[in-house]
Scaffold this motif. Structure first.
Motif, PDB file in Angstrom:
ATOM      1  N   GLY A 199       5.592  -7.858   3.754  1.00 40.78           N
ATOM      2  CA  GLY A 199       5.200  -6.492   3.470  1.00 40.78           C
ATOM      3  C   GLY A 199       6.125  -5.856   2.447  1.00 40.78           C
ATOM      4  N   ASP A 200       5.552  -5.173   1.467  1.00 37.89           N
ATOM      5  CA  ASP A 200       6.343  -4.464   0.465  1.00 37.89           C
ATOM      6  C   ASP A 200       5.735  -3.074   0.286  1.00 37.89           C
ATOM      7  N   SER A 201       6.477  -2.055   0.698  1.00 33.52           N
ATOM      8  CA  SER A 201       5.952  -0.697   0.610  1.00 33.52           C
ATOM      9  C   SER A 201       5.823  -0.265  -0.835  1.00 33.52           C
ATOM     10  N   SER A 202       4.689   0.346  -1.182  1.00 28.91           N
ATOM     11  CA  SER A 202       4.462   0.839  -2.537  1.00 28.91           C
ATOM     12  C   SER A 202       4.944   2.270  -2.702  1.00 28.91           C
ATOM     13  N   VAL A 203       5.687   2.766  -1.709  1.00 24.96           N
ATOM     14  CA  VAL A 203       6.422   4.028  -1.818  1.00 24.96           C
ATOM     15  C   VAL A 203       7.845   3.723  -1.383  1.00 24.96           C
ATOM     16  N   PRO A 204       8.833   3.834  -2.265  1.00 24.77           N
ATOM     17  CA  PRO A 204      10.187   3.416  -1.900  1.00 24.77           C
ATOM     18  C   PRO A 204      10.785   4.290  -0.802  1.00 24.77           C
ATOM     19  N   GLY A 256       0.830  -1.195   0.000  1.00 28.59           N
ATOM     20  CA  GLY A 256       0.000   0.000   0.000  1.00 28.59           C
ATOM     21  C   GLY A 256       0.865   1.246   0.000  1.00 28.59           C
ATOM     22  N   THR A 257       0.218   2.399  -0.050  1.00 30.67           N
ATOM     23  CA  THR A 257       0.924   3.682  -0.011  1.00 30.67           C
ATOM     24  C   THR A 257       0.469   4.547   1.155  1.00 30.67           C
ATOM     25  N   PHE A 280       2.868   4.332   4.707  1.00 34.36           N
ATOM     26  CA  PHE A 280       2.755   2.878   4.796  1.00 34.36           C
ATOM     27  C   PHE A 280       3.908   2.301   5.609  1.00 34.36           C
ATOM     28  N   ASP A 281       5.101   2.796   5.420  1.00 38.91           N
ATOM     29  CA  ASP A 281       6.265   2.312   6.149  1.00 38.91           C
ATOM     30  C   ASP A 281       6.044   2.431   7.654  1.00 38.91           C
ATOM     31  N   LEU A 282       5.608   3.592   8.106  1.00 38.96           N
ATOM     32  CA  LEU A 282       5.356   3.800   9.526  1.00 38.96           C
ATOM     33  C   LEU A 282       4.212   2.923  10.024  1.00 38.96           C
TER      34      LEU A 282
END
Length: 422
Positions: A265-270, A239-240, A276-278
């Motif tokens: 989990g794979d963040s859709s915002v690098p 997700g983002t 999403f990362d947080l």
């Protein structure tokens, strides 16, 4: 006449004087209004999150905003690019006779400012530098549960590239956010995108020894009983945006991990510090519910690399916009239970490769792309970097290694219990 002249001149001079005073007063008032107006405007302009309206409201959710304004700007730009607004006149999906017919027709719909492609990844956060936690003990009861779980999706056990597996991949459908940011969903079915394209290549590369069922990638609600009944080898979360799991979703995921499942989990915002990362790191700590557990970077000698299907993949490949953060994990019973990649491989996998390793730009009879999303591909080297054949192949090979590791991670511990009658 001469006697009347001085009074007239005097009155004229008085009027001019008053006019000059009025003009000066008007200018001064104008300047004051402009200054005060600027202060008021500065105060009432909302923050970027309020302007975009992309963050779905979640009751009682804790939303720590990204502290890096550059990261926030990049995240919002990528969110608009990767998740364009749906079009009412968007055509139905049409399939062609080419090698990867399961990929959908994508419709280009973008109108965004470019993200900062040269952004340097943020430093690894403090919470990820804590020493690794202790390893849980595998009791006989746990071993039996792991063996039962493995039998659900394992095919014919073997060694190396001669093993056979048959499984269905699931994308986790969680509350809030945009769980389907890297796949195309049509009529409730995942037609193509990240996982379908990755699994298609895995089936091709292994000559169907690994039967990935890439035409049947499914979404699974994290609060459903299906999660524990099916027990997939892993659940893909992406997700983002910010999100918060419900208590039922947390309980289900915790129970799923205890019987041998894995969350990828794979963040859709690098990069780090995106919403999403947080959110992903925060929510996974709720799932694990162990204060001693933290995300740890996997070492270079981890089995994911040392015992990989593609042994030439020795390190993390560069992801979208050339991010190359390490792969992070939380362990349970000594094996990966939660795996996290923050380099946005999912959006790279929206650009398909065919069986010959070439970028699949095949079109249908209407002239539309079938296997590649032009909203991603057409912006290569403009808004999005590192979209080329070599980088895509490297990311796909790495993804294949991750899947193979998640299929085989319990074999050495389960041993004979996995093949015995249970």
């Amino acid at each position: 006449m001469t006697d009347q002249l001085p009074p007239l001149v005097q009155r004229l001079r008085d009027k001019l004087s008053r006019s000059r005073d009025f003009s000066i007063s008007l200018v001064i008032h104008f300047i004051i209004i402009v200054l005060l107006g600027g202060v008021i405007i500065t105060k009432v302009v909302p923050e970027p999150e309020q302007i975009t309206g992309t963050i779905a409201p979640v009751a009682d959710a804790v939303r720590p905003p990204p502290t890096d304004k550059t990261t926030l700007k990049q995240e919002m730009s990528l969110d608009k690019l990767i998740n364009p607004a749906p079009s009412k006149d968007q055509p139905d999906i049409i399939f062609s006779e080419q090698k990867n017919p399961q990929a959908p027709i994508f419709v280009k719909s973008i109108d965004i400012p470019p993200p900062n492609a040269d952004q340097v990844p943020a430093a690894i956060s403090k919470m990820e530098s804590i020493a690794p936690s202790t390893v849980n003990e595998i009791t006989p009861e746990v071993l039996t549960q792991l063996a039962k779980t493995q039998r659900i999706w394992m095919g014919t056990p073997g060694k190396g590239k001669h093993a056979e597996y048959d499984f269905t991949a699931f994308i986790g459908q969680y509350s809030g956010g945009n769980w389907n940011s890297t796949v195309r969903v049509s009529n409730g079915k995942i037609d193509a995108g990240s996982l379908p394209n990755l699994l298609y290549l895995m089936s091709s590369w292994t000559k169907d020894r690994v039967r990935t069922n890439y035409t049947n990638v499914r979404a699974i609600r994290l609060d459903s009983d299906e999660l524990l009944n099916v027990r997939p080898p892993f659940i893909f979360l992406t997700g983002t945006r910010d999100f918060q799991l419900t208590e039922k979703e947390v309980e289900n995921l915790r129970a799923y991990l205890k019987v041998g499942g894995c969350i990828w989990g794979d963040s859709s915002v690098p990069g780090q510090r995106s919403r999403f990362d947080l959110a992903f790191k925060r929510e996974m700590r709720r799932v694990v519910a162990d204060v001693d557990k933290n995300f740890e970077p996997l070492p270079a000698d981890h089995p994911l690399y040392s015992q990989a299907y593609f042994k030439d993949v020795k390190q993390m490949p560069a992801g979208l916009n050339n991010y190359r953060l390490p792969i992070y994990a939380m362990k349970m019973y000594g094996e990966v239970a939660i795996l996290y990649t923050a380099n946005d491989y999912g959006d790279m996998w929206q650009v398909g490769l065919d069986q010959d390793g070439k970028i699949d730009l095949g079109r249908n009879v209407a002239g539309q792309y079938v296997a590649t999303n032009p909203a991603i591909y057409d912006q290569r080297d403009v808004y999005l970097r590192n979209i080329n054949r070599d980088s895509l192949e490297a990311s796909y090979r790495f993804g294949a290694n991750v899947v193979m590791h998640l299929l085989t991670r319990w074999q050495s511990k389960v041993g004979e219990a996995a093949t015995s009658t249970l």
